[in-house]
Motif scaffolding. Sequence first.
Motif, mmCIF file in Angstrom:
data_model
loop_
_atom_site.group_PDB
_atom_site.id
_atom_site.type_symbol
_atom_site.label_atom_id
_atom_site.label_comp_id
_atom_site.label_asym_id
_atom_site.label_seq_id
_atom_site.Cartn_x
_atom_site.Cartn_y
_atom_site.Cartn_z
ATOM 1 N N THR A 199 -7.538 9.058 -12.863
ATOM 2 C CA THR A 199 -7.598 8.449 -11.529
ATOM 3 C C THR A 199 -8.209 9.415 -10.526
ATOM 4 O OG1 THR A 199 -5.335 9.147 -10.978
ATOM 5 C CG2 THR A 199 -5.600 6.986 -12.009
ATOM 6 N N THR A 200 -7.843 10.704 -10.636
ATOM 7 C CA THR A 200 -8.409 11.667 -9.686
ATOM 8 C C THR A 200 -9.862 11.985 -10.011
ATOM 9 O OG1 THR A 200 -7.479 13.477 -11.014
ATOM 10 C CG2 THR A 200 -6.176 12.703 -9.144
ATOM 11 N N TYR A 201 -10.257 11.789 -11.264
ATOM 12 C CA TYR A 201 -11.663 11.993 -11.644
ATOM 13 C C TYR A 201 -12.534 10.909 -11.004
ATOM 14 C CZ TYR A 201 -15.899 11.908 -14.521
ATOM 15 O OH TYR A 201 -17.200 11.890 -14.949
ATOM 16 N N HIS A 202 -12.094 9.665 -11.082
ATOM 17 C CA HIS A 202 -12.886 8.552 -10.541
ATOM 18 C C HIS A 202 -12.703 8.392 -9.028
ATOM 19 C CE1 HIS A 202 -14.428 6.938 -14.313
ATOM 20 N NE2 HIS A 202 -13.231 7.113 -14.846
ATOM 21 N N PHE A 203 -11.515 8.771 -8.521
ATOM 22 C CA PHE A 203 -11.224 8.576 -7.094
ATOM 23 C C PHE A 203 -10.547 9.843 -6.577
ATOM 24 C CE2 PHE A 203 -10.967 4.474 -9.261
ATOM 25 C CZ PHE A 203 -11.960 3.767 -8.597
ATOM 26 N N ALA A 204 -11.313 10.667 -5.896
ATOM 27 C CA ALA A 204 -10.809 11.964 -5.452
ATOM 28 C C ALA A 204 -9.673 11.830 -4.446
ATOM 29 C CB ALA A 204 -11.948 12.780 -4.850
ATOM 30 N N SER A 205 -9.669 10.742 -3.676
ATOM 31 C CA SER A 205 -8.625 10.546 -2.679
ATOM 32 C C SER A 205 -8.083 9.123 -2.782
ATOM 33 C CB SER A 205 -9.171 10.770 -1.262
ATOM 34 O OG SER A 205 -10.085 9.732 -0.926
ATOM 35 N N LEU A 206 -6.926 8.909 -2.176
ATOM 36 C CA LEU A 206 -6.334 7.576 -2.161
ATOM 37 C C LEU A 206 -7.203 6.613 -1.356
ATOM 38 C CD1 LEU A 206 -3.853 6.174 -3.306
ATOM 39 C CD2 LEU A 206 -2.666 6.663 -1.153
ATOM 40 N N ILE B 293 0.829 -1.204 0.000
ATOM 41 C CA ILE B 293 0.000 0.000 0.000
ATOM 42 C C ILE B 293 0.867 1.258 0.000
ATOM 43 C CG2 ILE B 293 -1.638 1.324 1.387
ATOM 44 C CD1 ILE B 293 -2.955 -1.284 2.155
ATOM 45 N N ALA B 294 2.059 1.154 0.595
ATOM 46 C CA ALA B 294 2.945 2.320 0.645
ATOM 47 C C ALA B 294 3.346 2.783 -0.755
ATOM 48 C CB ALA B 294 4.200 1.992 1.455
ATOM 49 N N GLY B 295 3.335 1.884 -1.733
ATOM 50 C CA GLY B 295 3.718 2.246 -3.092
ATOM 51 C C GLY B 295 2.558 2.722 -3.948
ATOM 52 N N LEU B 296 1.397 2.828 -3.326
ATOM 53 C CA LEU B 296 0.197 3.195 -4.075
ATOM 54 C C LEU B 296 0.013 4.711 -4.098
ATOM 55 C CD1 LEU B 296 -2.005 1.321 -5.365
ATOM 56 C CD2 LEU B 296 -3.404 1.814 -3.367
ATOM 57 N N SER B 297 -0.174 5.256 -5.280
ATOM 58 C CA SER B 297 -0.487 6.675 -5.436
ATOM 59 C C SER B 297 -1.287 6.826 -6.721
ATOM 60 C CB SER B 297 0.793 7.521 -5.506
ATOM 61 O OG SER B 297 1.479 7.277 -6.731
ATOM 62 N N HIS B 298 -1.931 7.979 -6.879
ATOM 63 C CA HIS B 298 -2.658 8.215 -8.127
ATOM 64 C C HIS B 298 -1.711 8.111 -9.321
ATOM 65 C CE1 HIS B 298 -5.872 10.077 -5.579
ATOM 66 N NE2 HIS B 298 -6.635 9.533 -6.512
ATOM 67 N N ARG B 299 -0.487 8.583 -9.155
ATOM 68 C CA ARG B 299 0.456 8.588 -10.260
ATOM 69 C C ARG B 299 0.891 7.169 -10.637
ATOM 70 N NH1 ARG B 299 2.729 12.716 -12.443
ATOM 71 N NH2 ARG B 299 2.148 14.071 -10.694
ATOM 72 N N THR B 300 1.230 6.326 -9.625
ATOM 73 C CA THR B 300 1.671 4.961 -9.931
ATOM 74 C C THR B 300 0.531 4.142 -10.531
ATOM 75 O OG1 THR B 300 1.208 4.237 -7.655
ATOM 76 C CG2 THR B 300 3.462 4.948 -8.157
ATOM 77 N N VAL B 301 -0.683 4.389 -10.056
ATOM 78 C CA VAL B 301 -1.835 3.655 -10.582
ATOM 79 C C VAL B 301 -2.149 4.099 -12.004
ATOM 80 C CG1 VAL B 301 -4.313 3.241 -10.310
ATOM 81 C CG2 VAL B 301 -2.795 3.172 -8.311
#
Length: 200
Positions: free
Chosen positions: A47-54, A28-36
């Motif tokens: 990613t930010t359109y569909h999921f506003a936050s991590l 989970i530590a490696g998870l970010s909007h950018r990596t996804v």
Amino acid sequence: MARARRHDPERRDRIVDAALRVAGRSGIAGLSHRTVAAEADVPLGSTTYHFASLDELLVAALRKANEGFARLLREHSALDAPDGDLAAALARFMGEWIGGERAQVELEYELYLAALRRPALRPVAAEWAETVVSVLSRRTDPVTARALVALVDGICLQSLLTGHAYDEEYARDMLARLLNEGPKPSPPSSSEPPTGSTDT
């Protein structure tokens, strides 16, 4: 003239799948909007359109993991067999789950335990337990079903954390004890001779 947005109704699901792959590789530590976004091969804005936050993305990922586990439960018909050995069926199911793709099982538990630090995940983590309770309650009472879930959790986590091989026979024995299906203890032997008639 503005370019029309490409219709991509499955993009949200692909982002969630990408999040699961990233978390599976890097935690989970490696998870970010950018990596996804990079993993899903979509613009960062998607990613930010569909999921506003991590947290929203993690909730969706955990829910998808829950759905996969629930599907495995439904497919394991022995758990529903009215005259079957529930302890043996549950122990076998645990073995098949842990013995499958270990990285997937570890990821599911990592997402599940992340709820300790992320309150947004707690309702979804609770859904996992409720799903198992619902299935087991068809064979036993809800209180016992919840105790079975706690025991299953403990045995699986011990196996994952210690690296010890899963012991199906041990699991079956512990589950049977909880279900009061274990072997009946032998009556204590008496050193005194049986009493009988003393008529002469």
